[in-house]
Write a protein that holds these residues in place. Sequence first.
Motif, mmCIF file in Angstrom:
data_model
loop_
_atom_site.group_PDB
_atom_site.id
_atom_site.type_symbol
_atom_site.label_atom_id
_atom_site.label_comp_id
_atom_site.label_asym_id
_atom_site.label_seq_id
_atom_site.Cartn_x
_atom_site.Cartn_y
_atom_site.Cartn_z
ATOM 1 N N GLY A 31 13.462 5.223 107.543
ATOM 2 C CA GLY A 31 14.146 4.242 106.700
ATOM 3 C C GLY A 31 15.258 3.536 107.472
ATOM 4 N N THR A 32 15.391 2.205 107.247
ATOM 5 C CA THR A 32 16.452 1.445 107.929
ATOM 6 C C THR A 32 17.687 1.294 107.040
ATOM 7 N N GLY A 33 17.565 1.652 105.771
ATOM 8 C CA GLY A 33 18.673 1.469 104.837
ATOM 9 C C GLY A 33 18.648 0.093 104.184
ATOM 10 N N GLU A 34 17.824 -0.804 104.699
ATOM 11 C CA GLU A 34 17.735 -2.151 104.118
ATOM 12 C C GLU A 34 16.781 -2.115 102.915
ATOM 13 N N MET A 35 17.246 -2.649 101.805
ATOM 14 C CA MET A 35 16.451 -2.574 100.564
ATOM 15 C C MET A 35 15.968 -3.961 100.137
ATOM 16 N N GLU A 36 14.878 -3.971 99.388
ATOM 17 C CA GLU A 36 14.440 -5.211 98.724
ATOM 18 C C GLU A 36 13.805 -4.826 97.394
ATOM 19 N N THR A 37 13.805 -5.766 96.459
ATOM 20 C CA THR A 37 13.220 -5.474 95.148
ATOM 21 C C THR A 37 12.089 -6.455 94.880
ATOM 22 N N ARG A 38 10.963 -5.927 94.370
ATOM 23 C CA ARG A 38 9.826 -6.801 94.048
ATOM 24 C C ARG A 38 9.426 -6.618 92.599
ATOM 25 N N ASP A 39 9.146 -7.734 91.918
ATOM 26 C CA ASP A 39 8.707 -7.650 90.534
ATOM 27 C C ASP A 39 7.255 -7.168 90.468
ATOM 28 N N GLU A 63 12.778 3.496 94.187
ATOM 29 C CA GLU A 63 13.044 3.559 92.747
ATOM 30 C C GLU A 63 12.124 2.590 92.016
ATOM 31 N N LEU A 64 11.709 2.999 90.811
ATOM 32 C CA LEU A 64 10.953 2.088 89.952
ATOM 33 C C LEU A 64 11.864 1.720 88.794
ATOM 34 N N LEU A 65 11.967 0.424 88.520
ATOM 35 C CA LEU A 65 12.931 -0.051 87.527
ATOM 36 C C LEU A 65 12.188 -0.606 86.318
ATOM 37 N N SER A 66 12.877 -0.552 85.159
ATOM 38 C CA SER A 66 12.199 -0.989 83.933
ATOM 39 C C SER A 66 12.858 -2.233 83.354
ATOM 40 N N THR A 91 9.265 -0.582 80.030
ATOM 41 C CA THR A 91 8.111 -0.454 80.932
ATOM 42 C C THR A 91 8.503 -0.902 82.339
ATOM 43 N N VAL A 92 7.718 -0.474 83.312
ATOM 44 C CA VAL A 92 8.052 -0.792 84.703
ATOM 45 C C VAL A 92 8.043 -2.316 84.915
ATOM 46 N N SER A 93 9.051 -2.804 85.658
ATOM 47 C CA SER A 93 9.123 -4.260 85.870
ATOM 48 C C SER A 93 9.385 -4.622 87.327
ATOM 49 N N SER A 94 9.881 -3.663 88.100
ATOM 50 C CA SER A 94 10.085 -3.965 89.524
ATOM 51 C C SER A 94 10.163 -2.670 90.319
ATOM 52 N N VAL A 95 10.060 -2.832 91.621
ATOM 53 C CA VAL A 95 10.133 -1.673 92.494
ATOM 54 C C VAL A 95 11.123 -1.967 93.609
ATOM 55 N N LYS A 96 11.983 -0.978 93.850
ATOM 56 C CA LYS A 96 12.934 -1.105 94.950
ATOM 57 C C LYS A 96 12.324 -0.428 96.174
ATOM 58 N N LEU A 97 12.269 -1.176 97.278
ATOM 59 C CA LEU A 97 11.625 -0.661 98.494
ATOM 60 C C LEU A 97 12.632 -0.594 99.629
ATOM 61 N N GLU A 98 12.513 0.433 100.439
ATOM 62 C CA GLU A 98 13.325 0.498 101.659
ATOM 63 C C GLU A 98 12.467 0.095 102.850
#
Length: 486
Positions: A333-341, A303-306, A311-318
């Motif tokens: 995919g492991t189901g483990e998520m992280e978010t990066r700005d 997911e891309l978050l705003s 405007t885009v501000s972070s990305v959720k990565l699996e």
Amino acid sequence: MALFARLLRNFVFDTAAPRVRWSRCVSRNTSTFNVCVVGSGPAGFYTAYKLLKDNPDVKVDIYEKLPVPFGLVRYGVAPDHPDVKNVINQFTELAHSGRCTFVGNISIGTQLTVDDLKHYYNAIVMAYGAKEERKLGIPGEDLPGVYSARAFVGWYNGLPEEKNLHPDLSGERAVIFGQGNVAVDVARILLTPVELLKNTDICAHALNTLAQSKIRRVDIVGRRGPLQVAFTIKELRELTKLPGCFPSLDPSDFDGIQPKLSGKVPRPRKRITELMINAANKEIINTEGLKEWTLTFLRSPVELLSSTDGTVSSVKLEKNRIEDRNGVPCAIGTGEMETRDCDVVFCSIGYKGVPVDNSVPFDSDKGIIPNKDGRVLNNEGEHIPGLYCSGWVKRGPTGVIVNTMNDAFATAHLILMDFNDGKLPVAEYSGEATKKLLPSIKGLDPITFSQWEKIDHLEQQRGNELGKPREKVISVEEMVTVATTE
Ligand SMILES: Cc1cc2nc3c(=O)[nH]c(=O)nc-3n(C[C@H](O)[C@H](O)[C@H](O)COP(=O)(O)OP(=O)(O)OC[C@H]3O[C@@H](n4cnc5c(N)ncnc54)[C@H](O)[C@@H]3O)c2cc1C
Ligand SMILES: NC(=O)c1ccc[n+]([C@@H]2O[C@H](COP(=O)([O-])OP(=O)(O)OC[C@H]3O[C@@H](n4cnc5c(N)ncnc54)[C@H](OP(=O)(O)O)[C@@H]3O)[C@@H](O)[C@H]2O)c1
């Protein structure tokens, strides 16, 4: 490429060379055999080249939707890779051979159909490339600040349809999804000091935006691991050597990789992995004032978050792990998520072919024209007589120019075989397209090769004034005006 020029001289221009005469003639009106190629990128020109080289009785017309030729050589290849564009010299030589006619500014499928063309040509070769980008298909992909690498590349290279992209480079952190050579091109253009770009053929509007860019960090994110990167060593090495910039790779990403290199790993894979490991372990004493790039492995964007301004501000990565499926290392995919700005995102997960003409079968899942070695197949899997394909629309959007050349040669070889076997259809007005077909297209301005050369000349003149090889004309209207003004 010297070979190309030599062969061309020997076979196209050498009138003393022995001429092959075919016992069967496909055309009712003429002994010449006429081929129409749709698209003037490497696939189109190399198909024409092989046909002309191997049969002195062939004539080829190359139709191009833009007023200017050369496809991705002009609009894809990076401005700081001028040597790659030398193929243009060979294509130009071919266009001057007298047997190859460039018909620019005519879009097949809209302004003219393949059914129209069938009346005039014994064979039609679809060589129109892959004009769109693959989509991630995740929420937030259309947020402001998220760009396809295809659009960004087109923008800095002056592709008319992308001239108004205006990418927002006012933030410091860029994320690129995909670890292919296009991703590396995008990273390099974002990070190269503008002084090094200003003498290339990059467009002035792009240079201005890059001069204002605040990007300091570029993260190139791959869904698989270091052993599966799709970029190649020459392109990675360029990144490692960029002035004012350092690779900020995590050595732990390569834990356990070295022992795997001793087995049956192909040499190019081994060398590129070693280059990444060396870059990760290189000690950088002072990083102050430097820009940086990194590689993130085993992460899929979900997911891309705003931010509040939309405007885009972070990305959720699996996080992923690699699992072998029938010999293919797949990202699971492991189901483990992280978010990066991040401040800006480029999606570089490949190009995609699209259908252009209803009468030509198309495999939408693969983004190619269904074919067997270049012979276009109908729904029953039979070859449609006289219809062929070549290049990215034949095999999908992978491979460098040399791969495209070999692929185009293979298609041309089949056309010549089919001609030899009397399998090419008769065309009512073979050889008369420029006399009958084109003048009948009302309101259109077909652009000839010599008219393109007027645009070329002007671009070089404008570039000369700015100390660069060329400054491209970026609007179709201006191209047509330049081409048609006496
Ligand atoms: C960003 C990028 C950088 C690259 N850099 C390199 C590099 O440095 N070195 C290298 O060796 N390879 C490079 N490649 C790969 C190389 O560009 C391709 O292998 C090659 O261009 C594919 O050729 P093609 O003729 O199939 O497609 P294209 O080059 O895309 O040509 C297709 C042509 O068809 C025209 N067309 C489309 N639709 C129609 C229509 N309806 N009617 C008429 N004409 C139409 C298009 O305008 C275009 O001119 C790069 C690719 C990309 C995407
Ligand atoms: N300098 C040069 O010679 C040059 C420059 C530019 C382009 N080219 C050539 O042009 C061709 C196209 O290049 P490209 O970079 O567009 O394509 P590419 O080489 O196919 O790379 C595409 C990248 O996107 C990733 N990807 C695909 N689908 C994804 C998804 N759903 N989620 C996350 N990642 C995804 C792929 O990962 P997976 O491997 O996991 O699928 C791969 O890392 C290539 O053959 C390239 O070599 C050459």
